[in-house]
Scaffold this motif. Sequence first.
Motif, PDB file in Angstrom:
ATOM      1  N   GLN A  71     -35.202 -24.749 -27.658  1.00 56.20           N
ATOM      2  CA  GLN A  71     -33.757 -24.996 -27.714  1.00 56.20           C
ATOM      3  C   GLN A  71     -33.300 -25.524 -26.360  1.00 56.20           C
ATOM      4  O   GLN A  71     -33.349 -24.809 -25.370  1.00 56.20           O
ATOM      5  N   SER A  72     -32.895 -26.769 -26.344  1.00 56.82           N
ATOM      6  CA  SER A  72     -32.413 -27.373 -25.109  1.00 56.82           C
ATOM      7  C   SER A  72     -31.468 -28.506 -25.445  1.00 56.82           C
ATOM      8  O   SER A  72     -31.687 -29.241 -26.407  1.00 56.82           O
ATOM      9  N   GLU A  73     -30.442 -28.643 -24.658  1.00 53.49           N
ATOM     10  CA  GLU A  73     -29.518 -29.764 -24.796  1.00 53.49           C
ATOM     11  C   GLU A  73     -29.918 -30.904 -23.868  1.00 53.49           C
ATOM     12  O   GLU A  73     -29.253 -31.934 -23.824  1.00 53.49           O
ATOM     13  N   GLU A  74     -30.978 -30.719 -23.118  1.00 53.08           N
ATOM     14  CA  GLU A  74     -31.422 -31.725 -22.147  1.00 53.08           C
ATOM     15  C   GLU A  74     -32.064 -32.914 -22.859  1.00 53.08           C
ATOM     16  O   GLU A  74     -32.968 -32.752 -23.686  1.00 53.08           O
ATOM     17  N   TYR A  75     -31.617 -34.098 -22.513  1.00 55.16           N
ATOM     18  CA  TYR A  75     -32.096 -35.337 -23.126  1.00 55.16           C
ATOM     19  C   TYR A  75     -33.617 -35.448 -23.055  1.00 55.16           C
ATOM     20  O   TYR A  75     -34.260 -35.777 -24.054  1.00 55.16           O
ATOM     21  N   TYR A  76     -34.206 -35.191 -21.899  1.00 57.53           N
ATOM     22  CA  TYR A  76     -35.640 -35.412 -21.725  1.00 57.53           C
ATOM     23  C   TYR A  76     -36.491 -34.393 -22.471  1.00 57.53           C
ATOM     24  O   TYR A  76     -37.646 -34.675 -22.808  1.00 57.53           O
TER      25      TYR A  76
END
Length: 163
Positions: free
Chosen positions: A98-103
């Motif tokens: 779970q991450s909102e980070e693009y990469y």
Amino acid sequence: TYYEENNLHAFLLEQIKDYPTLLAELHAFLPYIDNWATCDSLRPKCVKKHLPEFLREIQTWLSSERIYTIRFGLNMLLSFYLDDAFEPEYLLWAAQVQSEEYYVQMMQAWYFATALAKQWDSTIGYLQTDRLNLWVHNKTIQKAIESRRVTDQHKQYLRTLKR
């Protein structure tokens, strides 16, 4: 300090043949990775001889707080565990990140698009049942449709799953 220095460091790490030494050096180096290019270029060769025990490290990296450490873990799943060493549970590991980070999300999409090309039957359910976040879901479909490794019939079906 420098992009080129980190790339050289990554290329040198790839050449380490002793598995315990490699792990120690990877754990020391991963916090310094600050871009996708350095992260994605690092594919240690000796891992191929230690796939079962390397999974423990991947699980640790997938639960990291660092963007490029998570991305590295996903890339290791993509690089070493989608062919003969594949197990369906690895798809779950990647989906649970779970991450909102693009990469991070981009690597999740690459992972699932590659999994569709190599492990269609095990992977397609993740798109049919909306088990990925919206962005990763749609980017996975886009990347799979752009791939030459996915059949035209599968591409046609994937288009119907776009959200």
